[in-house]
Design a protein around this motif. Structure first.
Motif, PDB file in Angstrom:
ATOM      1  N   SER A  36      30.583  47.325 -73.314  1.00 14.43           N
ATOM      2  CA  SER A  36      31.259  48.318 -73.368  1.00 14.43           C
ATOM      3  C   SER A  36      32.798  48.398 -73.368  1.00 14.43           C
ATOM      4  CB  SER A  36      30.898  49.490 -72.276  1.00 14.43           C
ATOM      5  OG  SER A  36      31.393  48.693 -71.065  1.00 14.43           O
ATOM      6  N   LYS A  37      33.455  49.220 -73.774  1.00  8.79           N
ATOM      7  CA  LYS A  37      34.838  49.257 -73.887  1.00  8.79           C
ATOM      8  C   LYS A  37      35.747  48.682 -72.740  1.00  8.79           C
ATOM      9  CE  LYS A  37      38.992  51.732 -75.745  1.00  8.79           C
ATOM     10  NZ  LYS A  37      39.571  53.098 -76.304  1.00  8.79           N
ATOM     11  N   ASP A  38      35.375  49.188 -71.830  1.00  5.44           N
ATOM     12  CA  ASP A  38      36.140  48.852 -70.561  1.00  5.44           C
ATOM     13  C   ASP A  38      35.196  48.244 -69.206  1.00  5.44           C
ATOM     14  OD1 ASP A  38      34.596  50.777 -69.656  1.00  5.44           O
ATOM     15  OD2 ASP A  38      36.112  52.260 -68.796  1.00  5.44           O
ATOM     16  N   GLY A  39      34.118  47.820 -69.728  1.00  8.62           N
ATOM     17  CA  GLY A  39      33.215  47.056 -68.797  1.00  8.62           C
ATOM     18  C   GLY A  39      32.444  48.070 -67.846  1.00  8.62           C
ATOM     19  N   ASN A  40      32.721  49.345 -67.773  1.00 10.52           N
ATOM     20  CA  ASN A  40      32.073  50.524 -66.866  1.00 10.52           C
ATOM     21  C   ASN A  40      31.005  51.348 -67.733  1.00 10.52           C
ATOM     22  OD1 ASN A  40      33.802  49.710 -64.745  1.00 10.52           O
ATOM     23  ND2 ASN A  40      35.386  50.978 -65.769  1.00 10.52           N
ATOM     24  N   GLY A  41      30.859  51.086 -68.883  1.00 11.26           N
ATOM     25  CA  GLY A  41      29.940  51.837 -69.693  1.00 11.26           C
ATOM     26  C   GLY A  41      28.510  51.160 -69.649  1.00 11.26           C
ATOM     27  N   SER A  42      27.503  51.802 -70.425  1.00 13.76           N
ATOM     28  CA  SER A  42      26.141  51.200 -70.750  1.00 13.76           C
ATOM     29  C   SER A  42      26.179  49.605 -71.209  1.00 13.76           C
ATOM     30  CB  SER A  42      25.478  51.869 -71.554  1.00 13.76           C
ATOM     31  OG  SER A  42      25.202  53.336 -71.161  1.00 13.76           O
ATOM     32  N   SER A  43      25.724  48.656 -70.342  1.00  9.27           N
ATOM     33  CA  SER A  43      25.642  47.218 -71.033  1.00  9.27           C
ATOM     34  C   SER A  43      24.656  46.980 -72.152  1.00  9.27           C
ATOM     35  CB  SER A  43      25.139  46.628 -69.838  1.00  9.27           C
ATOM     36  OG  SER A  43      25.045  45.058 -70.058  1.00  9.27           O
ATOM     37  N   VAL A  44      24.981  46.280 -72.936  1.00  7.80           N
ATOM     38  CA  VAL A  44      24.342  45.719 -73.934  1.00  7.80           C
ATOM     39  C   VAL A  44      23.455  44.402 -73.425  1.00  7.80           C
ATOM     40  CG1 VAL A  44      26.232  46.062 -75.712  1.00  7.80           C
ATOM     41  CG2 VAL A  44      26.042  43.841 -74.493  1.00  7.80           C
ATOM     42  N   PHE A  45      23.688  44.222 -72.208  1.00  9.97           N
ATOM     43  CA  PHE A  45      22.726  43.013 -71.810  1.00  9.97           C
ATOM     44  C   PHE A  45      21.396  43.486 -70.991  1.00  9.97           C
ATOM     45  CE2 PHE A  45      26.993  41.065 -70.827  1.00  9.97           C
ATOM     46  CZ  PHE A  45      27.075  40.582 -72.115  1.00  9.97           C
ATOM     47  N   VAL A  46      20.307  42.511 -71.293  1.00 13.21           N
ATOM     48  CA  VAL A  46      19.327  42.632 -70.669  1.00 13.21           C
ATOM     49  C   VAL A  46      18.937  41.463 -69.943  1.00 13.21           C
ATOM     50  CG1 VAL A  46      16.748  43.566 -70.774  1.00 13.21           C
ATOM     51  CG2 VAL A  46      18.351  44.345 -72.397  1.00 13.21           C
ATOM     52  N   ASN A  47      19.165  41.248 -68.694  1.00 13.51           N
ATOM     53  CA  ASN A  47      19.070  39.817 -68.118  1.00 13.51           C
ATOM     54  C   ASN A  47      19.790  38.778 -68.550  1.00 13.51           C
ATOM     55  OD1 ASN A  47      18.158  38.259 -66.060  1.00 13.51           O
ATOM     56  ND2 ASN A  47      16.316  37.645 -67.240  1.00 13.51           N
ATOM     57  N   PRO A  48      21.230  38.992 -68.601  1.00 12.45           N
ATOM     58  CA  PRO A  48      22.079  37.707 -69.121  1.00 12.45           C
ATOM     59  C   PRO A  48      22.016  36.437 -68.232  1.00 12.45           C
ATOM     60  CG  PRO A  48      23.407  39.132 -67.886  1.00 12.45           C
ATOM     61  CD  PRO A  48      22.118  39.735 -68.014  1.00 12.45           C
ATOM     62  N   ARG A  49      21.963  35.537 -68.933  1.00 14.36           N
ATOM     63  CA  ARG A  49      21.667  34.040 -68.319  1.00 14.36           C
ATOM     64  C   ARG A  49      22.704  32.876 -68.568  1.00 14.36           C
ATOM     65  NH1 ARG A  49      16.564  33.178 -66.295  1.00 14.36           N
ATOM     66  NH2 ARG A  49      15.819  35.075 -65.403  1.00 14.36           N
ATOM     67  N   GLY A  50      22.599  31.998 -69.498  1.00 13.79           N
ATOM     68  CA  GLY A  50      23.199  30.931 -69.488  1.00 13.79           C
ATOM     69  C   GLY A  50      24.693  31.355 -70.336  1.00 13.79           C
ATOM     70  N   ILE A  51      25.830  30.951 -70.023  1.00 13.22           N
ATOM     71  CA  ILE A  51      27.039  31.550 -70.656  1.00 13.22           C
ATOM     72  C   ILE A  51      28.041  30.001 -70.815  1.00 13.22           C
ATOM     73  CG2 ILE A  51      27.298  33.545 -69.572  1.00 13.22           C
ATOM     74  CD1 ILE A  51      29.016  32.404 -67.457  1.00 13.22           C
ATOM     75  N   GLY A  52      28.935  29.940 -71.679  1.00 12.11           N
ATOM     76  CA  GLY A  52      29.876  28.904 -72.190  1.00 12.11           C
ATOM     77  C   GLY A  52      31.042  29.491 -72.887  1.00 12.11           C
ATOM     78  N   VAL A  53      32.031  28.501 -72.835  1.00 11.61           N
ATOM     79  CA  VAL A  53      33.253  29.179 -73.809  1.00 11.61           C
ATOM     80  C   VAL A  53      33.533  27.953 -74.485  1.00 11.61           C
ATOM     81  CG1 VAL A  53      35.701  30.007 -73.464  1.00 11.61           C
ATOM     82  CG2 VAL A  53      33.873  30.234 -71.520  1.00 11.61           C
ATOM     83  N   ASP A  54      34.036  28.369 -75.726  1.00  8.37           N
ATOM     84  CA  ASP A  54      34.499  27.222 -76.712  1.00  8.37           C
ATOM     85  C   ASP A  54      35.928  27.253 -76.731  1.00  8.37           C
ATOM     86  OD1 ASP A  54      35.196  29.210 -78.539  1.00  8.37           O
ATOM     87  OD2 ASP A  54      33.924  28.870 -80.056  1.00  8.37           O
ATOM     88  N   SER A  55      36.548  26.280 -77.671  1.00  2.31           N
ATOM     89  CA  SER A  55      38.092  25.997 -77.594  1.00  2.31           C
ATOM     90  C   SER A  55      38.707  27.149 -78.299  1.00  2.31           C
ATOM     91  CB  SER A  55      38.238  24.721 -78.465  1.00  2.31           C
ATOM     92  OG  SER A  55      37.993  25.016 -79.880  1.00  2.31           O
ATOM     93  N   ARG A  56      38.043  28.242 -78.776  1.00  3.23           N
ATOM     94  CA  ARG A  56      38.704  29.402 -79.338  1.00  3.23           C
ATOM     95  C   ARG A  56      38.969  30.311 -78.275  1.00  3.23           C
ATOM     96  NH1 ARG A  56      34.742  31.053 -84.058  1.00  3.23           N
ATOM     97  NH2 ARG A  56      33.193  30.646 -82.246  1.00  3.23           N
ATOM     98  N   GLY A  57      38.215  30.115 -77.018  1.00  6.91           N
ATOM     99  CA  GLY A  57      38.172  31.262 -76.163  1.00  6.91           C
ATOM    100  C   GLY A  57      36.774  32.064 -76.369  1.00  6.91           C
TER     101      GLY A  57
END
Length: 321
Positions: free
Chosen positions: A237-258
């Motif tokens: 969502s725009k500010d992180g307070n709206g409806s989530s697009v996630f359904v049970n988010p799990r693994g995460i990672g960040v590449d060199s682009r950010g």
């Protein structure tokens, strides 16, 4: 003038002419290279490369997490109660661990990470311990939780000689020295009333020093500064307070682009967010074909921006570049 002298002069002129043309060509090519525009889309999703299943006698069964440690790929082969080790081409090298309660045994091997010496840390969600192995799988010791706070360690990452651990059942996230002293318990959000719900994975953006935690039960990713102070919420969502697009988010990672990658477990997809937390791509769908997933779980981005994803119920690891 003698013929030999003429031939020598003519040969010298030819050689000088060729050298001059070669120099001009080389300089022109350099200018072309320097002027060539960068056509890479900074927000493009990675490209599918291959699938890793293990070999016929040692196929993966419910792989939950993956990490590249040194030159090898370590996968928690959870239903087989072991860790399998591959090179980046997918060739199986060796495995270690078995079901049991002894040193080096597993009940439910889950999160994996490695230290600068290449030692392998494996969290066991059911026995409440973190086992430490040599790179070739020889058991060294259990991680010494000197404050006795861990009960169900899940996600693991080591950054700057500190071990970050999510504790799923306690809804906690801890930071330890590698010697075992607890440094910090990370708060869930902007106020003391906010709590984690089954926090799962951890990732660091090495460019910004921002730390990300997948707060799976609350359908969000939380971002922190290097001292563990809450910065913002990412949920599509725009500010992180709206409806989530996630359904049970799990693994995460960040590449060199950010770019922040998030495994959206129950929708069988992977999301990408830029440094401002804006969603810039998504890929994957439910299925067993290339570029499809069935309840993906773990995700790791290596130093060359290769993205490894454990495709849990398809019993494989997907590799993207």
């Amino acid at each position: 003038m003698k013929k030999k002298t003429v031939y020598k002069l003519m040969s010298g002129i030819v050689i000088l002419t060729i050298a001059a043309y070669a120099a001009i060509y080389f300089l022109n090519m350099q200018s072309v290279v320097k002027k060539a525009p960068n056509v890479i889309d900074p927000n493009a999703p990675p490209t599918f490369s291959q699938l890793i299943y293990g070999d016929f006698d040692n196929s993966l069964d419910k792989p939950m997490d993956v990490a590249k440690i040194g030159e090898f790929l370590y996968v928690s082969d959870t239903n087989n109660k072991r860790v399998q080790v591959f090179d980046t081409s997918g060739t199986s090298f060796f495995k270690f661990g078995k079901e049991g309660e002894g040193k080096g045994d597993f009940k439910f091997p889950y999160g994996i990470t490695g230290d600068k010496e290449g030692n392998v840390y494996v969290a066991d969600l059911y026995n409440g311990k973190i086992s430490i192995f040599e790179p070739k799988g020889k058991f060294i010791k259990y991680f010494e939780d000197k404050d006795k706070v861990l009960k169900s360690p899940a996600g693991l990452r080591i950054y700057d000689e500190k071990l970050y651990v999510t504790d799923v059942q306690q809804n906690k996230v801890y930071v330890f020295k590698l010697s075992g002293e607890k440094l910090l318990e990370i708060k869930a959000g902007a106020n003391d009333k906010d709590t984690f719900k089954a926090p799962n994975a951890i990732a660091l953006d090495k460019k910004s020093d921002e730390l990300f935690i997948s707060d799976s039960g609350n359908q969000r990713i939380l971002a922190y500064d290097s001292k563990g102070n809450y910065i913002r919420t990412i949920n599509g969502s725009k500010d992180g307070n709206g409806s989530s697009v996630f359904v049970n988010p799990r693994g995460i990672g960040v590449d060199s682009r950010g770019i922040l990658y998030v495994v959206n477990n129950l929708s069988h997809t992977i999301y990408g967010f830029n440094e401002k937390g804006k969603q810039v791509f998504t890929f994957g769908s439910m299925g067993d074909q290339n570029e499809q997933f069935y309840l993906p779980n773990g995700l790791y981005v290596d130093d060359n921006d290769r993205v490894y994803i454990t495709d849990t119920l398809n019993e494989r690891v997907a590799l993207y570049y």
